[in-house]
Design a protein around this motif. Structure first.
Motif, short mmCIF file in Angstrom:
data_model
loop_
_atom_site.label_atom_id
_atom_site.label_comp_id
_atom_site.label_asym_id
_atom_site.label_seq_id
_atom_site.Cartn_x
_atom_site.Cartn_y
_atom_site.Cartn_z
N LEU A 4 -1.82 3.47 -61.50
CA LEU A 4 -0.79 4.50 -61.31
C LEU A 4 -1.27 5.37 -60.16
O LEU A 4 -2.25 6.11 -60.30
CB LEU A 4 -0.63 5.33 -62.59
CG LEU A 4 -0.46 4.54 -63.90
CD1 LEU A 4 -0.39 5.49 -65.09
CD2 LEU A 4 0.77 3.65 -63.84
N GLU A 5 -0.61 5.27 -59.02
CA GLU A 5 -1.01 6.02 -57.84
C GLU A 5 -0.05 7.16 -57.60
O GLU A 5 1.15 6.96 -57.42
CB GLU A 5 -1.07 5.12 -56.61
CG GLU A 5 -1.55 5.84 -55.38
CD GLU A 5 -1.61 4.97 -54.14
OE1 GLU A 5 -2.04 5.48 -53.11
OE2 GLU A 5 -1.20 3.79 -54.20
N THR A 7 1.16 10.41 -55.31
CA THR A 7 1.15 11.01 -53.98
C THR A 7 1.84 12.36 -54.09
O THR A 7 2.98 12.44 -54.57
CB THR A 7 1.88 10.12 -52.96
OG1 THR A 7 1.24 8.84 -52.92
CG2 THR A 7 1.86 10.74 -51.57
N THR A 9 3.92 15.55 -53.29
CA THR A 9 5.12 15.77 -52.48
C THR A 9 5.38 17.26 -52.28
O THR A 9 6.42 17.64 -51.75
CB THR A 9 6.34 15.13 -53.14
OG1 THR A 9 6.51 15.70 -54.45
CG2 THR A 9 6.19 13.62 -53.24
N ARG A 56 5.27 -2.51 -68.57
CA ARG A 56 5.71 -1.61 -67.49
C ARG A 56 6.58 -0.47 -68.01
O ARG A 56 6.49 0.66 -67.54
CB ARG A 56 6.44 -2.40 -66.40
CG ARG A 56 6.79 -1.54 -65.21
CD ARG A 56 7.38 -2.35 -64.08
NE ARG A 56 7.43 -1.54 -62.89
CZ ARG A 56 6.47 -1.44 -61.98
NH1 ARG A 56 5.36 -2.14 -62.12
NH2 ARG A 56 6.60 -0.66 -60.93
N GLU A 60 6.00 3.40 -67.23
CA GLU A 60 7.05 4.24 -66.63
C GLU A 60 7.35 5.46 -67.51
O GLU A 60 7.55 6.56 -66.99
CB GLU A 60 8.31 3.42 -66.40
CG GLU A 60 8.15 2.41 -65.28
CD GLU A 60 9.32 1.46 -65.13
OE1 GLU A 60 10.23 1.46 -66.00
OE2 GLU A 60 9.32 0.69 -64.15
N THR A 69 5.11 15.11 -62.61
CA THR A 69 6.43 14.53 -62.40
C THR A 69 7.51 15.53 -62.78
O THR A 69 8.47 15.74 -62.03
CB THR A 69 6.60 13.23 -63.23
OG1 THR A 69 5.60 12.29 -62.86
CG2 THR A 69 7.96 12.61 -63.01
N ASP A 75 5.07 11.82 -56.43
CA ASP A 75 5.74 10.54 -56.66
C ASP A 75 4.68 9.58 -57.17
O ASP A 75 3.50 9.70 -56.82
CB ASP A 75 6.32 9.98 -55.35
CG ASP A 75 7.57 10.72 -54.89
OD1 ASP A 75 8.30 11.24 -55.76
OD2 ASP A 75 7.79 10.77 -53.68
N TYR A 76 5.09 8.61 -57.97
CA TYR A 76 4.19 7.59 -58.50
C TYR A 76 4.53 6.23 -57.92
O TYR A 76 5.70 5.90 -57.74
CB TYR A 76 4.33 7.49 -60.02
CG TYR A 76 3.37 8.35 -60.80
CD1 TYR A 76 2.10 7.90 -61.12
CD2 TYR A 76 3.75 9.61 -61.23
CE1 TYR A 76 1.24 8.68 -61.85
CE2 TYR A 76 2.89 10.40 -61.97
CZ TYR A 76 1.63 9.92 -62.28
OH TYR A 76 0.77 10.71 -63.00
N ARG A 77 3.51 5.45 -57.68
CA ARG A 77 3.64 4.03 -57.41
C ARG A 77 2.91 3.32 -58.54
O ARG A 77 1.73 3.61 -58.80
CB ARG A 77 3.02 3.66 -56.07
CG ARG A 77 3.24 2.18 -55.73
CD ARG A 77 2.79 1.90 -54.32
NE ARG A 77 1.59 1.06 -54.41
CZ ARG A 77 0.81 0.78 -53.42
NH1 ARG A 77 1.00 1.29 -52.23
NH2 ARG A 77 -0.22 -0.01 -53.58
N ILE A 78 3.60 2.43 -59.25
CA ILE A 78 3.02 1.71 -60.39
C ILE A 78 2.77 0.28 -59.97
O ILE A 78 3.71 -0.42 -59.56
CB ILE A 78 3.97 1.76 -61.60
CG1 ILE A 78 4.23 3.21 -62.02
CG2 ILE A 78 3.40 0.94 -62.76
CD1 ILE A 78 5.29 3.36 -63.11
N THR A 79 1.52 -0.15 -60.07
CA THR A 79 1.14 -1.52 -59.73
C THR A 79 0.56 -2.19 -60.96
O THR A 79 -0.45 -1.73 -61.51
CB THR A 79 0.10 -1.55 -58.59
OG1 THR A 79 0.62 -0.84 -57.46
CG2 THR A 79 -0.25 -2.98 -58.19
#
Length: 100
Positions: A4-5, A7, A9, A56, A60, A69, A75-79
C-alpha cells in the motif's frame, strides 16, 4: 500480500494534523494482523505499508478507512503480489502461486 503506497496530496502541515489518528489506525491493523511493516518514504512525500489481508476488496476497505484518506491528504496505490519467497521470520506469510 499487498504493498500500500501512499503519496501525500496536501501540505505536510495537513498531513501532520491527521498523523495521530493515522498512527492509531496503523496500530489497530497491526493488532488485527493485517500489517507487517510501515513507514515514511524518503524524501517524506508519502509512505509504504506491507499488508497481509485476504483479498483486494479488504485492502481497499482498509485504505478507505485510513484517517489520511478521510482527511483527503493522500492517494493510495495498491499493488498485490504473491510472496513466494520470504525471510525466515515471515515464513508464516509465505504464499503459493495459484495453479496455472
Amino acid at each position: 500480500m499487498f504493498v500500500l503506497e501512499l503519496t501525500y496530496t496536501a501540505p505536510l502541515e495537513r498531513v501532520d494534523a491527521a498523523l495521530p489518528d493515522h498512527v492509531a489506525w496503523l496500530k489497530k491493523h497491526y493488532a488485527a494482523g493485517h500489517f507487517l511493516a510501515a513507514g515514511r518514504k524518503v524524501p517524506r512525500d508519502g509512505g509504504v505499508i506491507l499488508a497481509s489481508v485476504a483479498d483486494r476488496a479488504t485492502a481497499e476497505r482498509i485504505v478507505a478507512e485510513d484517517p489520511f484518506t478521510v482527511a483527503g491528504v493522500c492517494d493510495y496505490r495498491i499493488t498485490e503480489f504473491v510472496a513466494t519467497t520470504t525471510a525466515p521470520e515471515l515464513e508464516p506469510y509465505r504464499e503459493q502461486l495459484p495453479p496455472s
